[in-house]
Scaffold this motif. Structure first.
Motif, PDB file in Angstrom:
ATOM      1  N   HIS A  43     -38.677  60.387 -49.388  1.00  0.00           N
ATOM      2  CA  HIS A  43     -38.203  60.142 -50.755  1.00  0.00           C
ATOM      3  C   HIS A  43     -36.770  60.634 -50.959  1.00  0.00           C
ATOM      4  O   HIS A  43     -36.413  61.735 -50.547  1.00  0.00           O
ATOM      5  N   GLY A  44     -35.971  59.794 -51.577  1.00  0.00           N
ATOM      6  CA  GLY A  44     -34.604  60.167 -51.913  1.00  0.00           C
ATOM      7  C   GLY A  44     -33.601  59.984 -50.790  1.00  0.00           C
ATOM      8  O   GLY A  44     -32.433  60.316 -50.949  1.00  0.00           O
ATOM      9  N   ARG A  45     -34.038  59.466 -49.660  1.00  0.00           N
ATOM     10  CA  ARG A  45     -33.122  59.250 -48.533  1.00  0.00           C
ATOM     11  C   ARG A  45     -32.999  57.769 -48.246  1.00  0.00           C
ATOM     12  O   ARG A  45     -33.935  57.007 -48.432  1.00  0.00           O
ATOM     13  N   ILE A  46     -31.848  57.397 -47.781  1.00  0.00           N
ATOM     14  CA  ILE A  46     -31.611  56.025 -47.334  1.00  0.00           C
ATOM     15  C   ILE A  46     -31.313  56.097 -45.844  1.00  0.00           C
ATOM     16  O   ILE A  46     -30.344  56.734 -45.424  1.00  0.00           O
ATOM     17  N   PHE A  47     -32.173  55.487 -45.061  1.00  0.00           N
ATOM     18  CA  PHE A  47     -32.014  55.477 -43.615  1.00  0.00           C
ATOM     19  C   PHE A  47     -31.274  54.225 -43.193  1.00  0.00           C
ATOM     20  O   PHE A  47     -31.518  53.144 -43.714  1.00  0.00           O
ATOM     21  N   GLN A  48     -30.393  54.361 -42.251  1.00  0.00           N
ATOM     22  CA  GLN A  48     -29.605  53.230 -41.771  1.00  0.00           C
ATOM     23  C   GLN A  48     -30.345  52.429 -40.704  1.00  0.00           C
ATOM     24  O   GLN A  48     -30.183  51.222 -40.610  1.00  0.00           O
ATOM     25  N   THR A  49     -31.135  53.116 -39.885  1.00  0.00           N
ATOM     26  CA  THR A  49     -31.847  52.442 -38.800  1.00  0.00           C
ATOM     27  C   THR A  49     -33.253  53.002 -38.691  1.00  0.00           C
ATOM     28  O   THR A  49     -33.543  54.104 -39.190  1.00  0.00           O
ATOM     29  N   ILE A  50     -34.109  52.276 -37.981  1.00  0.00           N
ATOM     30  CA  ILE A  50     -35.459  52.768 -37.737  1.00  0.00           C
ATOM     31  C   ILE A  50     -35.415  54.013 -36.860  1.00  0.00           C
ATOM     32  O   ILE A  50     -36.256  54.900 -36.997  1.00  0.00           O
ATOM     33  N   ASP A  51     -34.425  54.111 -36.002  1.00  0.00           N
ATOM     34  CA  ASP A  51     -34.282  55.313 -35.178  1.00  0.00           C
ATOM     35  C   ASP A  51     -34.001  56.544 -36.034  1.00  0.00           C
ATOM     36  O   ASP A  51     -34.467  57.645 -35.722  1.00  0.00           O
ATOM     37  N   ASP A  52     -33.245  56.377 -37.118  1.00  0.00           N
ATOM     38  CA  ASP A  52     -32.994  57.490 -38.044  1.00  0.00           C
ATOM     39  C   ASP A  52     -34.306  57.967 -38.671  1.00  0.00           C
ATOM     40  O   ASP A  52     -34.522  59.163 -38.848  1.00  0.00           O
ATOM     41  N   VAL A  53     -35.173  57.024 -39.009  1.00  0.00           N
ATOM     42  CA  VAL A  53     -36.481  57.373 -39.574  1.00  0.00           C
ATOM     43  C   VAL A  53     -37.301  58.127 -38.533  1.00  0.00           C
ATOM     44  O   VAL A  53     -37.886  59.168 -38.825  1.00  0.00           O
ATOM     45  N   ARG A  54     -37.331  57.611 -37.326  1.00  0.00           N
ATOM     46  CA  ARG A  54     -38.095  58.259 -36.251  1.00  0.00           C
ATOM     47  C   ARG A  54     -37.618  59.686 -36.009  1.00  0.00           C
ATOM     48  O   ARG A  54     -38.426  60.611 -35.845  1.00  0.00           O
ATOM     49  N   ILE A  55     -36.322  59.879 -35.967  1.00  0.00           N
ATOM     50  CA  ILE A  55     -35.754  61.209 -35.737  1.00  0.00           C
ATOM     51  C   ILE A  55     -36.161  62.158 -36.860  1.00  0.00           C
ATOM     52  O   ILE A  55     -36.577  63.298 -36.611  1.00  0.00           O
ATOM     53  N   ALA A  56     -36.070  61.699 -38.100  1.00  0.00           N
ATOM     54  CA  ALA A  56     -36.420  62.534 -39.248  1.00  0.00           C
ATOM     55  C   ALA A  56     -37.909  62.891 -39.243  1.00  0.00           C
ATOM     56  O   ALA A  56     -38.278  64.047 -39.496  1.00  0.00           O
ATOM     57  N   VAL A  61     -42.419  66.746 -38.053  1.00  0.00           N
ATOM     58  CA  VAL A  61     -43.661  67.047 -37.333  1.00  0.00           C
ATOM     59  C   VAL A  61     -43.486  68.300 -36.474  1.00  0.00           C
ATOM     60  O   VAL A  61     -44.353  69.183 -36.459  1.00  0.00           O
ATOM     61  N   ALA A  62     -42.376  68.406 -35.781  1.00  0.00           N
ATOM     62  CA  ALA A  62     -42.121  69.586 -34.949  1.00  0.00           C
ATOM     63  C   ALA A  62     -42.061  70.847 -35.810  1.00  0.00           C
ATOM     64  O   ALA A  62     -42.655  71.878 -35.457  1.00  0.00           O
TER      65      ALA A  62
END
Length: 94
Positions: A43-56, A61-62
């Motif tokens: 919520h409140g974030r705009i991701f540029q790529t699916i990789d950005d989502v995966r990293i976040a 999780v870690a």
């Protein structure tokens, strides 16, 4: 579950796991995790790529597994709880 959702799960090779009868807390645990994930990562974030989502999501999780103190686990992190379980299990197995 909706037919479309079930078909998508089969396509991905994911098997559904249902809550046990008379144990609603099994579903509540994952719902709370998803809520925290959405609140703190999505919520409140705009991701540029699916990789950005995966990293976040992976970072969340870690951090969750290593640092989050869970009341039902005696205020231990999930990693700490798993380590204690392994130690207890293998001690009895030896």
């Amino acid at each position: 579950m909706a037919d479309v959702f079930q078909k998508q799960m089969r396509f991905w090779g994911v098997a559904p796991s249902y809550a046990f009868v008379a144990e609603p807390e099994t579903n509540g645990v994952i719902e709370r995790l998803f809520r925290k994930l959405k609140e703190q990562v999505i919520h409140g974030r705009i991701f540029q790529t699916i990789d950005d989502v995966r990293i976040a999501v992976r970072a969340f999780v870690a951090r969750y597994n290593a640092e989050w103190l869970v009341e039902k686990n005696g205020f231990r992190s999930p990693d700490g709880m798993r380590a204690a379980w392994r130690e207890e299990t293998f001690r009895h197995a030896a």
